[in-house]
Enzyme design. Sequence first.
Site, PDB file in Angstrom:
ATOM      1  N   CYS A  86      15.650  48.224 114.627  1.00 62.03           N
ATOM      2  CA  CYS A  86      16.380  47.586 115.608  1.00 62.03           C
ATOM      3  C   CYS A  86      15.544  46.420 115.967  1.00 62.03           C
ATOM      4  O   CYS A  86      16.017  45.232 115.180  1.00 62.03           O
ATOM      5  CB  CYS A  86      16.131  48.326 116.953  1.00 62.03           C
ATOM      6  SG  CYS A  86      17.323  48.286 118.186  1.00 62.03           S
ATOM      7  N   HIS A  87      14.865  46.133 117.166  1.00 57.42           N
ATOM      8  CA  HIS A  87      14.319  44.961 117.350  1.00 57.42           C
ATOM      9  C   HIS A  87      13.136  44.603 116.801  1.00 57.42           C
ATOM     10  O   HIS A  87      12.506  43.308 116.916  1.00 57.42           O
ATOM     11  CB  HIS A  87      14.195  44.572 118.856  1.00 57.42           C
ATOM     12  CG  HIS A  87      15.580  44.685 119.742  1.00 57.42           C
ATOM     13  ND1 HIS A  87      16.403  45.705 119.906  1.00 57.42           N
ATOM     14  CD2 HIS A  87      15.981  43.433 120.191  1.00 57.42           C
ATOM     15  CE1 HIS A  87      17.289  45.042 120.660  1.00 57.42           C
ATOM     16  NE2 HIS A  87      17.381  43.825 120.759  1.00 57.42           N
TER      17      HIS A  87
END
Length: 184
Positions: free
Chosen positions: A112-113
Amino acid sequence: MADLANARVLILATDGFEESELFDPRQALLDAGANVTLASIKTDPIQGVVNDSEKARTITPDLTLDAVDTEEFDMLLLPGGVGNPDKLRMQERAVEIVSEFMDDDKIVAAICHAPWLLVEADVVDGRRVTSWPSVRTDLENAGAEVVDEQVVIDGNLITSRKPDDIPAFSKAVIEALQSELAEA
C-alpha cells in the site's frame, strides 16, 4: 511447505498503520511458524486504522527502532496506512533499517503506502514495484518501474497495492521466506 520455525521477521509500524496490512500478514507468518517481532518509535501501544479514517485495534511493539539489530532478522515487513509510513520515513533509524535489509539482500515486503519508506531509503531505482496509486509517482520519480499488479516480486523486494491484495501478498511473503530458508 518448509518449516518457518527458524524464520525471524521484523515488522516496522507506528500509529496510523492499516489494521489488516499489519495483522493479516503477521498472522499468516505466525501460522506458518515464523517468529515475528514488531518494532516502533516507542514501545507504547500503536493505533491501527481502517481505511485511514476509523480507529481500529492497537498492538504493543516488542522493541523500539533504536533497539533493532537487522542481523537478527531474515525479512522485513512494512504495512501501509497513510500515517504509518509517513511518520516512519521521518525516523532516521527506520530508513536505515530498510537500507540495511536491502543492502544485505534480505527480503523486504511493503504494501500500500509503505513503499514511501523504500523511496526515502533510496532503494527502488531500477526496481519493478507496485503500491497504492497515490504513491506511484513518488516511486517513478525515485527511478522505479511501477506496475499495477496484486503482487510484484523483484529479487528480494515484494510489493503489493492494497488490503484486497493481502492474501496474495501474504502467500508471496511466506513462499519467499520458505525459499530463502531452504537455500540457507
